[in-house]
Design a protein around this motif. Structure first.
Motif, PDB file in Angstrom:
ATOM      1  N   LEU A 181       0.671  -1.183   0.130  1.00 40.92           N
ATOM      2  CA  LEU A 181      -0.057  -0.223   0.302  1.00 40.92           C
ATOM      3  C   LEU A 181       0.917   1.292  -0.003  1.00 40.92           C
ATOM      4  CD1 LEU A 181      -2.710  -0.974   2.544  1.00 40.92           C
ATOM      5  CD2 LEU A 181      -3.161  -0.760   0.034  1.00 40.92           C
ATOM      6  N   ARG A 182       2.160   1.220   0.744  1.00 38.88           N
ATOM      7  CA  ARG A 182       2.774   2.425   0.776  1.00 38.88           C
ATOM      8  C   ARG A 182       4.253   1.964   0.465  1.00 38.88           C
ATOM      9  NH1 ARG A 182       5.458   4.962   5.415  1.00 38.88           N
ATOM     10  NH2 ARG A 182       5.829   7.213   5.049  1.00 38.88           N
ATOM     11  N   PRO A 183       4.810   2.020  -0.627  1.00 34.75           N
ATOM     12  CA  PRO A 183       5.986   1.459  -0.918  1.00 34.75           C
ATOM     13  C   PRO A 183       6.944   2.479  -0.046  1.00 34.75           C
ATOM     14  CG  PRO A 183       5.067   2.811  -2.882  1.00 34.75           C
ATOM     15  CD  PRO A 183       4.115   2.736  -1.704  1.00 34.75           C
ATOM     16  N   GLY A 184       7.402   2.153   0.969  1.00 35.53           N
ATOM     17  CA  GLY A 184       8.455   3.163   1.834  1.00 35.53           C
ATOM     18  C   GLY A 184       9.846   2.824   1.203  1.00 35.53           C
ATOM     19  N   VAL A 185      10.162   1.858   0.335  1.00 34.75           N
ATOM     20  CA  VAL A 185      11.468   1.616  -0.192  1.00 34.75           C
ATOM     21  C   VAL A 185      11.599   2.707  -1.288  1.00 34.75           C
ATOM     22  CG1 VAL A 185      12.957   0.199  -1.613  1.00 34.75           C
ATOM     23  CG2 VAL A 185      11.561  -0.629   0.270  1.00 34.75           C
ATOM     24  N   LEU A 186      10.557   2.952  -2.063  1.00 36.75           N
ATOM     25  CA  LEU A 186      10.424   3.816  -2.965  1.00 36.75           C
ATOM     26  C   LEU A 186      10.761   5.390  -2.632  1.00 36.75           C
ATOM     27  CD1 LEU A 186       9.963   4.911  -6.130  1.00 36.75           C
ATOM     28  CD2 LEU A 186       7.682   4.964  -5.545  1.00 36.75           C
ATOM     29  N   LEU A 189      14.765   4.819  -0.816  1.00 37.04           N
ATOM     30  CA  LEU A 189      15.883   4.303  -1.452  1.00 37.04           C
ATOM     31  C   LEU A 189      15.837   4.674  -3.045  1.00 37.04           C
ATOM     32  CD1 LEU A 189      16.606   0.959   0.215  1.00 37.04           C
ATOM     33  CD2 LEU A 189      17.821   3.308   0.794  1.00 37.04           C
ATOM     34  N   GLY A 190      14.790   5.094  -3.498  1.00 41.88           N
ATOM     35  CA  GLY A 190      14.522   5.137  -5.003  1.00 41.88           C
ATOM     36  C   GLY A 190      13.827   4.265  -5.672  1.00 41.88           C
ATOM     37  N   LEU A 191      13.839   4.419  -6.994  1.00 41.38           N
ATOM     38  CA  LEU A 191      13.076   3.561  -7.927  1.00 41.38           C
ATOM     39  C   LEU A 191      13.546   2.361  -8.199  1.00 41.38           C
ATOM     40  CD1 LEU A 191      10.376   3.240  -9.726  1.00 41.38           C
ATOM     41  CD2 LEU A 191      11.707   4.377 -11.625  1.00 41.38           C
ATOM     42  N   ALA A 192      14.633   2.306  -8.364  1.00 35.63           N
ATOM     43  CA  ALA A 192      15.619   1.087  -8.848  1.00 35.63           C
ATOM     44  C   ALA A 192      15.436  -0.059  -7.579  1.00 35.63           C
ATOM     45  CB  ALA A 192      16.848   1.333  -8.972  1.00 35.63           C
ATOM     46  N   VAL A 225       4.239   6.453 -10.760  1.00 43.12           N
ATOM     47  CA  VAL A 225       3.834   5.818 -11.840  1.00 43.12           C
ATOM     48  C   VAL A 225       4.121   4.568 -12.268  1.00 43.12           C
ATOM     49  CG1 VAL A 225       2.969   6.338 -14.224  1.00 43.12           C
ATOM     50  CG2 VAL A 225       2.409   8.238 -12.530  1.00 43.12           C
ATOM     51  N   ILE A 226       5.761   4.606 -12.414  1.00 41.19           N
ATOM     52  CA  ILE A 226       6.372   3.648 -13.007  1.00 41.19           C
ATOM     53  C   ILE A 226       6.216   2.568 -11.953  1.00 41.19           C
ATOM     54  CG2 ILE A 226       8.471   2.708 -13.448  1.00 41.19           C
ATOM     55  CD1 ILE A 226       9.305   5.474 -14.440  1.00 41.19           C
ATOM     56  N   TYR A 227       6.321   2.589 -10.627  1.00 39.19           N
ATOM     57  CA  TYR A 227       6.229   1.627  -9.643  1.00 39.19           C
ATOM     58  C   TYR A 227       5.084   1.055  -9.781  1.00 39.19           C
ATOM     59  CZ  TYR A 227       6.257  -0.756  -5.048  1.00 39.19           C
ATOM     60  OH  TYR A 227       6.415  -1.722  -4.162  1.00 39.19           O
ATOM     61  N   ARG A 228       3.803   1.514  -9.730  1.00 37.45           N
ATOM     62  CA  ARG A 228       2.269   1.155  -9.699  1.00 37.45           C
ATOM     63  C   ARG A 228       2.003   0.315 -11.021  1.00 37.45           C
ATOM     64  NH1 ARG A 228       1.163   0.725  -4.615  1.00 37.45           N
ATOM     65  NH2 ARG A 228       0.782   2.917  -3.635  1.00 37.45           N
ATOM     66  N   VAL A 229       2.535   0.645 -12.067  1.00 32.58           N
ATOM     67  CA  VAL A 229       2.339   0.162 -13.373  1.00 32.58           C
ATOM     68  C   VAL A 229       3.115  -1.196 -13.389  1.00 32.58           C
ATOM     69  CG1 VAL A 229       2.781  -0.117 -15.708  1.00 32.58           C
ATOM     70  CG2 VAL A 229       1.859   2.121 -14.643  1.00 32.58           C
TER      71      VAL A 229
END
Length: 315
Positions: A181-186, A189-192, A225-229
């Motif tokens: 639900l909440r991507p704390g890593v994003l 630490l970023g998208l990668a 957006v990239i993460y959710r897709v």
């Protein structure tokens, strides 16, 4: 010139030509009409109708293109516009339709941005409550079970240890749900790192993640957006496509970031798009990205997201 006058003048030209031909030709009409004269009249009428039909078809051709554009317009696939052609009212009608599409796309993008922002805020709120309230309550229950199990007789202690394991599994599942639900890593630490963590959480399916090149600073909304897709693509492959292998790849080009998620499941075929794919298209519009969801060669589904690089900075 208005559409009415264009149609009127086309018919008037045909009728004038037919009248002039009748006046200047040596043909005559007797009473009663002779067979040869009847054939001439029928041939003239047919020629007049054909000429009228041809001229009207040419005149209404821009309207036919506009009709096709109206029936195929999709606000989730913006940008397509019928060319402005024709004269007078027809050209004005096409211009008005294109202007209406521009307004609708802007309004839809704005409303989608508000809706998705509210959705993400609600996800964060639920994730916080799961972590802070439900998670802490289960942790307290787990500690209390451990204390009681240490003091209980052996026959009861065994059952309590089993309850401990069940509670621990439930706590781990709640934490996984909160992370989805909440991507704390994003955020941290970023998208990668978030994409690698996302693929690492998938169980029962072979998932490979490959990131070519260093991801540029895209901004919070674009990265989300990239993460959710990617998340929705993997979820669809696991839950609905019965996939056993998923490949997630990210490639950085000079002008865009390309996300690819391919699986070996049953594909999408001719089935209508569900809420998941429509949600991905709406998210792609927020980033000005191009999304394609199609059957992959050899079976499975291929999700492609091309995100333009417009600059940005990390929080």
């Amino acid at each position: 010139m208005s559409l009415f006058w264009r149609v009127f003048l086309l018919n008037a030209a045909v009728l004038t030509a037919a009248t002039a031909l009748l006046v200047l030709s040596p043909a005559t009409v007797s009473t009663p009409v002779l067979p040869a004269e009847g054939l001439i009249l029928v041939a003239g009428l047919a020629a007049m109708l054909v000429a009228n039909a041809v001229l009207l078809r040419i005149g209404f051709l821009p309207l036919r293109r506009l009709t096709r554009a109206m029936t195929t317009a999709d606000l989730l696939r913006p940008g397509a516009r019928p060319p402005v052609s024709g004269h007078g009212g027809i050209a004005d009608l096409i211009k008005a339709f294109n202007a209406m599409l521009d307004r609708l796309e802007i309004e839809r993008a704005t409303s989608n941005a508000r809706a998705l922002s509210a959705q993400e805020e609600e996800r964060r709120r639920i994730a916080r409550e799961l972590h802070d309230e439900v998670g802490q309550s289960l942790t307290a229950v787990l500690l209390e079970l451990r204390r009681v199990a240490d003091e209980a007789p052996e026959s009861v202690s065994t059952a309590l240890h089993q309850v401990q394991e069940t509670t621990r599994d439930s706590l781990d599942e709640i934490r996984r749900i909160a992370r989805r639900l909440r991507p704390g890593v994003l955020e941290e630490l970023g998208l990668a790192s978030a994409l690698k963590s996302l693929t690492g959480e998938v169980h029962g399916v072979a998932v490979r993640c490959r990131i070519d090149g260093e991801l540029p600073a895209l901004g919070e909304e674009v990265e989300l957006v990239i993460y959710r897709v990617a998340q929705e693509s993997i979820t669809n492959a696991v839950r609905h496509a019965n996939a056993t292998r998923i490949e997630l790849g990210v490639r950085v080009d000079p002008s865009e970031v390309r996300l690819r998620v391919r699986d070996n499941g049953k594909g999408i075929g001719s089935a209508p798009e569900g809420a998941g794919i429509r949600g991905m298209r709406e998210r792609a519009l927020l980033a000005g990205a191009v999304l394609a969801v199609e059957d992959a060669p050899g079976g499975g589904t291929d999700v492609k997201l091309d995100v333009p690089i417009r600059g940005g900075s990390r929080r």
